[in-house]
Design a protein around this motif. Sequence first.
Motif, PDB file in Angstrom:
ATOM      1  N   HIS A 187      -4.810 -11.070   8.287  1.00 11.46           N
ATOM      2  CA  HIS A 187      -5.105 -11.472   7.036  1.00 11.46           C
ATOM      3  C   HIS A 187      -5.435 -10.058   6.577  1.00 11.46           C
ATOM      4  CE1 HIS A 187      -7.000 -12.082   3.004  1.00 11.46           C
ATOM      5  NE2 HIS A 187      -7.917 -11.631   2.626  1.00 11.46           N
ATOM      6  N   ALA A 188      -6.458  -9.432   7.847  1.00 11.68           N
ATOM      7  CA  ALA A 188      -6.897  -8.141   7.350  1.00 11.68           C
ATOM      8  C   ALA A 188      -5.446  -6.079   7.342  1.00 11.68           C
ATOM      9  CB  ALA A 188      -7.479  -7.407   8.506  1.00 11.68           C
ATOM     10  N   MET A 189      -4.317  -6.693   8.479  1.00 14.91           N
ATOM     11  CA  MET A 189      -3.347  -6.616   8.560  1.00 14.91           C
ATOM     12  C   MET A 189      -2.511  -6.903   6.939  1.00 14.91           C
ATOM     13  SD  MET A 189      -3.140  -4.490  11.238  1.00 14.91           S
ATOM     14  CE  MET A 189      -1.932  -3.780  11.135  1.00 14.91           C
ATOM     15  N   LEU A 190      -2.467  -7.697   6.626  1.00 17.67           N
ATOM     16  CA  LEU A 190      -1.540  -7.985   5.348  1.00 17.67           C
ATOM     17  C   LEU A 190      -2.111  -7.766   3.987  1.00 17.67           C
ATOM     18  CD1 LEU A 190      -0.086 -11.672   5.643  1.00 17.67           C
ATOM     19  CD2 LEU A 190       0.742  -9.988   5.401  1.00 17.67           C
ATOM     20  N   LYS A 191      -3.437  -7.503   4.475  1.00 18.85           N
ATOM     21  CA  LYS A 191      -4.612  -6.978   3.262  1.00 18.85           C
ATOM     22  C   LYS A 191      -4.206  -5.183   2.816  1.00 18.85           C
ATOM     23  CE  LYS A 191      -7.848  -6.888  -0.141  1.00 18.85           C
ATOM     24  NZ  LYS A 191      -7.287  -7.423  -1.404  1.00 18.85           N
ATOM     25  N   GLN A 192      -4.444  -4.657   4.111  1.00 14.71           N
ATOM     26  CA  GLN A 192      -3.890  -3.320   4.708  1.00 14.71           C
ATOM     27  C   GLN A 192      -2.622  -2.931   3.516  1.00 14.71           C
ATOM     28  OE1 GLN A 192      -4.085  -2.181   8.033  1.00 14.71           O
ATOM     29  NE2 GLN A 192      -3.664   0.755   7.766  1.00 14.71           N
ATOM     30  N   MET A 193      -2.004  -3.434   4.893  1.00 10.54           N
ATOM     31  CA  MET A 193      -0.217  -3.432   3.110  1.00 10.54           C
ATOM     32  C   MET A 193      -0.313  -3.688   2.024  1.00 10.54           C
ATOM     33  SD  MET A 193       3.278  -5.211   5.225  1.00 10.54           S
ATOM     34  CE  MET A 193       2.400  -7.242   4.674  1.00 10.54           C
ATOM     35  N   GLN A 194      -1.021  -4.942   1.613  1.00  8.63           N
ATOM     36  CA  GLN A 194      -1.184  -4.942   0.248  1.00  8.63           C
ATOM     37  C   GLN A 194      -1.298  -3.781  -0.803  1.00  8.63           C
ATOM     38  OE1 GLN A 194      -4.229  -6.632  -1.075  1.00  8.63           O
ATOM     39  NE2 GLN A 194      -3.869  -6.916  -3.290  1.00  8.63           N
ATOM     40  N   ASN A 195      -2.754  -3.487  -0.353  1.00  5.38           N
ATOM     41  CA  ASN A 195      -2.788  -2.234  -1.262  1.00  5.38           C
ATOM     42  C   ASN A 195      -2.106  -0.551  -0.926  1.00  5.38           C
ATOM     43  OD1 ASN A 195      -5.290  -4.146  -1.006  1.00  5.38           O
ATOM     44  ND2 ASN A 195      -6.469  -3.046   0.842  1.00  5.38           N
ATOM     45  N   THR A 196      -2.203  -0.624   0.425  1.00  7.52           N
ATOM     46  CA  THR A 196      -0.532   0.045  -0.164  1.00  7.52           C
ATOM     47  C   THR A 196       0.415   0.056  -0.566  1.00  7.52           C
ATOM     48  OG1 THR A 196      -1.198   0.984   2.406  1.00  7.52           O
ATOM     49  CG2 THR A 196       1.042   1.421   2.053  1.00  7.52           C
ATOM     50  N   VAL A 197       1.240  -0.714  -0.629  1.00  9.34           N
ATOM     51  CA  VAL A 197       1.551  -1.025  -1.301  1.00  9.34           C
ATOM     52  C   VAL A 197       1.811  -0.756  -2.738  1.00  9.34           C
ATOM     53  CG1 VAL A 197       4.176  -2.557  -1.767  1.00  9.34           C
ATOM     54  CG2 VAL A 197       3.685  -2.208   0.218  1.00  9.34           C
ATOM     55  N   ASP A 198       0.728  -1.806  -2.886  1.00  9.24           N
ATOM     56  CA  ASP A 198       0.130  -2.324  -4.557  1.00  9.24           C
ATOM     57  C   ASP A 198      -0.095  -0.456  -5.238  1.00  9.24           C
ATOM     58  OD1 ASP A 198       0.526  -4.875  -4.774  1.00  9.24           O
ATOM     59  OD2 ASP A 198      -1.611  -5.197  -4.447  1.00  9.24           O
ATOM     60  N   SER A 199      -0.812   0.387  -4.150  1.00 12.26           N
ATOM     61  CA  SER A 199      -1.257   2.165  -5.170  1.00 12.26           C
ATOM     62  C   SER A 199       0.484   2.259  -4.749  1.00 12.26           C
ATOM     63  CB  SER A 199      -1.724   2.376  -3.300  1.00 12.26           C
ATOM     64  OG  SER A 199      -1.637   3.658  -4.274  1.00 12.26           O
ATOM     65  N   GLU A 200       1.825   2.185  -4.559  1.00 11.55           N
ATOM     66  CA  GLU A 200       3.112   2.459  -5.245  1.00 11.55           C
ATOM     67  C   GLU A 200       3.047   1.834  -5.549  1.00 11.55           C
ATOM     68  OE1 GLU A 200       3.983   5.369  -2.968  1.00 11.55           O
ATOM     69  OE2 GLU A 200       2.674   5.473  -1.796  1.00 11.55           O
ATOM     70  N   MET A 201       3.242   0.915  -6.378  1.00 11.73           N
ATOM     71  CA  MET A 201       3.741   0.241  -7.019  1.00 11.73           C
ATOM     72  C   MET A 201       3.042   0.900  -8.613  1.00 11.73           C
ATOM     73  SD  MET A 201       6.093  -1.389  -6.279  1.00 11.73           S
ATOM     74  CE  MET A 201       7.182  -2.518  -7.643  1.00 11.73           C
ATOM     75  N   ASN A 202       1.558   1.364  -8.551  1.00 15.08           N
ATOM     76  CA  ASN A 202       0.970   1.162  -9.565  1.00 15.08           C
ATOM     77  C   ASN A 202       1.412   3.223 -10.096  1.00 15.08           C
ATOM     78  OD1 ASN A 202      -0.658  -0.648  -9.788  1.00 15.08           O
ATOM     79  ND2 ASN A 202      -2.200   0.206  -8.211  1.00 15.08           N
ATOM     80  N   GLN A 203       1.393   4.068  -9.187  1.00 14.71           N
ATOM     81  CA  GLN A 203       2.435   4.813  -9.541  1.00 14.71           C
ATOM     82  C   GLN A 203       3.402   4.882 -10.569  1.00 14.71           C
ATOM     83  OE1 GLN A 203       1.261   8.299  -8.927  1.00 14.71           O
ATOM     84  NE2 GLN A 203      -0.952   6.430  -8.134  1.00 14.71           N
ATOM     85  N   ALA A 204       4.282   3.943  -9.591  1.00 20.44           N
ATOM     86  CA  ALA A 204       5.740   3.647 -10.203  1.00 20.44           C
ATOM     87  C   ALA A 204       5.305   3.482 -11.767  1.00 20.44           C
ATOM     88  CB  ALA A 204       6.653   2.800  -9.841  1.00 20.44           C
ATOM     89  N   GLU A 205       4.576   2.134 -11.791  1.00 21.61           N
ATOM     90  CA  GLU A 205       4.584   1.390 -12.730  1.00 21.61           C
ATOM     91  C   GLU A 205       3.823   3.063 -14.088  1.00 21.61           C
ATOM     92  OE1 GLU A 205       1.844  -1.653 -12.607  1.00 21.61           O
ATOM     93  OE2 GLU A 205       3.183  -2.855 -11.476  1.00 21.61           O
ATOM     94  N   LYS A 206       3.253   3.388 -13.554  1.00 16.82           N
ATOM     95  CA  LYS A 206       2.312   4.643 -14.340  1.00 16.82           C
ATOM     96  C   LYS A 206       3.243   5.938 -14.875  1.00 16.82           C
ATOM     97  CE  LYS A 206      -2.324   4.398 -12.348  1.00 16.82           C
ATOM     98  NZ  LYS A 206      -2.906   5.355 -11.709  1.00 16.82           N
ATOM     99  N   MET A 207       4.599   5.988 -13.529  1.00 14.60           N
ATOM    100  CA  MET A 207       5.335   6.556 -14.190  1.00 14.60           C
ATOM    101  C   MET A 207       6.438   6.141 -15.176  1.00 14.60           C
ATOM    102  SD  MET A 207       8.896   7.850 -12.218  1.00 14.60           S
ATOM    103  CE  MET A 207       7.238   8.941 -10.537  1.00 14.60           C
ATOM    104  N   ALA A 208       6.892   5.062 -14.830  1.00 19.21           N
ATOM    105  CA  ALA A 208       7.131   4.324 -16.213  1.00 19.21           C
ATOM    106  C   ALA A 208       6.975   4.525 -17.607  1.00 19.21           C
ATOM    107  CB  ALA A 208       7.586   2.950 -15.280  1.00 19.21           C
ATOM    108  N   MET A 209       5.352   4.446 -17.566  1.00 18.06           N
ATOM    109  CA  MET A 209       4.724   4.359 -19.033  1.00 18.06           C
ATOM    110  C   MET A 209       4.609   5.597 -19.178  1.00 18.06           C
ATOM    111  SD  MET A 209       3.560   0.813 -19.381  1.00 18.06           S
ATOM    112  CE  MET A 209       2.901   1.462 -20.986  1.00 18.06           C
ATOM    113  N   GLN A 210       4.326   6.569 -18.361  1.00 11.57           N
ATOM    114  CA  GLN A 210       4.301   8.235 -18.970  1.00 11.57           C
ATOM    115  C   GLN A 210       5.610   8.263 -19.643  1.00 11.57           C
ATOM    116  OE1 GLN A 210       3.491  10.351 -15.848  1.00 11.57           O
ATOM    117  NE2 GLN A 210       1.089   9.462 -15.661  1.00 11.57           N
ATOM    118  N   LEU A 211       6.956   7.870 -18.773  1.00 16.22           N
ATOM    119  CA  LEU A 211       8.236   7.762 -19.879  1.00 16.22           C
ATOM    120  C   LEU A 211       8.565   7.445 -20.672  1.00 16.22           C
ATOM    121  CD1 LEU A 211      10.644   7.947 -16.509  1.00 16.22           C
ATOM    122  CD2 LEU A 211       9.838   9.984 -17.516  1.00 16.22           C
TER     123      LEU A 211
END
Length: 763
Positions: free
Chosen positions: A52-76
Amino acid sequence: MKQQKKLMFSKSVAYKWMVSYAVIMLIPLIVSAIIYLQTKQIVEYEIERAGHAMLKQMQNTVDSEMNQAEKMAMQLSIHNDVNKYLNLTLPDERTQSFQIYKARQELSKYKSTNDFVTGIYLYSSRLDKVLTDETYVDSNTFYEINRQMIGMPYADWLTMLKGEADREKGLLPQIEFKRWGTNVVLMKPFSNAGGENVLRGTLVLPLNGSKIQNMLKNVDWVNNGDVYIVDKNQQILFQSNSLANFQSVPFADEGEKGAGTSFMDIAGTENMVSFIDSDTTDWRYISVFPSSVFWEKAREIRNLNLFGLLLCFFVGGGVISYYARKNYNPVRELVNMFSGATDEQSQRVLDEFAFIRESALATIRERDDSNSRQFRQLRVLQTYYLSRLLKGQIEDGLTVEEAARLHHFEWESEDFAVLLFYIQGCGEDGPSPSLANFIVSNILKDFTGEHHGLSFTEMDGMLAAVMNIGAGRSASWKEDIEEALAKMLEFIKQKYRLHIVMAGSERHTGLNSLHLGYLQALEAQEYRLVLEENVSVWYGDIEPQQTDYYLSLNDEVVFINLIKSGELAKASGMVDDILAQFFGSQVSIELVRYAMIDLSSSIMKAVPQETQRSKLWEEWRPMKRLLVCTTRGEFRQELMELTAIACGMANEKLTLMSNNGIGEEVSAYVKDNYADINLSVSMIGAHFGITPQYVSKLFKEQTGQGLHDYISQIRTAEAKVLLQDGVTIEEISARVGFSSSSAFIRVFKKYEGITPGRYKNLQ
């Protein structure tokens, strides 16, 4: 033979010791077994927590990247150059080429700032062209260039870009993720500002799949399992094993909560499936690993634990057997020595515990029985010797000291007194006479204390006590015994409900004087008849005066006539006058007994002869009842009861003689109550207030028929009517007053000559 030896050994002390030691040894074994069984759960828990800890770490990393991509889409989506490009029409395309250039430059800048996306594609619905950070071509050309990446037909791809499927559902999503072949893209639709149901364009950001896959491969145990990222439709977006051919995960919807772990069978192999939901998207992160992965190390621990259990069991069993037999040998030798068994067979079948217990109990019982027999024999000898002393049968030349030593009496002086106790219970639930004597003797000894010695025996139905007056207490011995008697009476009356009256002699010296003391106590006890009830008497307190006995013949005739006429009040008054004549002063016991005999004989003369011959009169026994009276109150009470009984009999006879119509009344009563099972001659006599014998006799004289036969005939006649109506024999017997159907059949056959069943068939 072996089975018999085995059974014999099971009764042995050694066997029981071995079982006891084994029970003690089982405690650590059971604890170890519990730890052994809990090993799997502990390992599973630790693996679940780590996964669970490893999945949580991976989820935080991927979710962080996805937030950056969504912010880029909203800015564009709000960028001025991008919106100007999307608002261009075909006529404006040539004149606004610089504007298109500026938009492409902006896309290039944004792409260079985020390596999580592999490109930025901006599709314009009005121009039907795609603007990227590198090219600007129409949609068909772009599709041909990137056919392999898109992985779907041109028409489907164009429909997705135009958002036609979403418009049909009536709701355009802000941002959504789509799968193009093996790639995942982020799509941001741009709606028309004029409110038309047409999209201006769509922003497409292809995600860097290799980077996400590298993140999945960084999970520690990925070499032995698989990690998936799926969307809300259980479609696989990313997976750690690129060789897996799954398009969707069928077990992705096993958990409905945000995170969890479960064990399930996949392709015939037990796997641990852990999942966690994304905080920003509708994705779910899933790890699937075979259970054998985390059991590789745990199996060694379990095997070592199991080996330790077996080693403890066998070593402990050997130690138990050795020490049990070693400790058993002395016990066995001791049992064989006391058992007296010489042959091996008798020694082997002996149960040591049972033998030791039974031997000890037998010794204790033998000792108690011996003590009890000695005590009973001593009590019998003491009682017999005291009875002889009270009757004047004494051995010549025997001193008090010698008698006390010979018969175990606690006599310290030469002074004695004799006490007689009259004990009477208060009800049928009271103690028996022997038990009452035992209670009184022991309690009186306790209350008397050490001042005086008391020895008890039974004389003529009374409890007699020989009191050895203590040295130095000759002046206050009466006060001592009266004080002890008062305490005893209060205690016994509350607990045992006994009434006790004492009569005592004067103080005498020597054994030869005990007979005189007994006669004095007996005379004092008899003299209680002329005193009040339950009063203790000392011989020195009585001074009998001789008076003349006089009961005239005329008074006796008057008394008899009063009883024969049934005048109870006058007869009772005359009894009180006669008693006042005797008890007006202290008279001798002889005169009182003469009065008892005369009065009882007068009552018997007044009773009808037929009553005197009846069994009821034999049960009353008036003479005996008067002679057993011991107090004035008892004598008067018994005399009044006998007078009332005699007057009642006289009135009964007078009533019968005057009641000529009793036969008709009895007949009517029988007809009204024949159904009562309790109807009998006694019940009829009680109803009319006369004895059963007289009511039966009078009925026969007036009707010429016995009362018992009449009752049976009335019941039989009524039964015949019920038989004609078809009522069953059992019901008839109950309705006409018989206790059972057999009694009814017997009586019916007696008076009708046939059974009720045959009579019913004849009808």
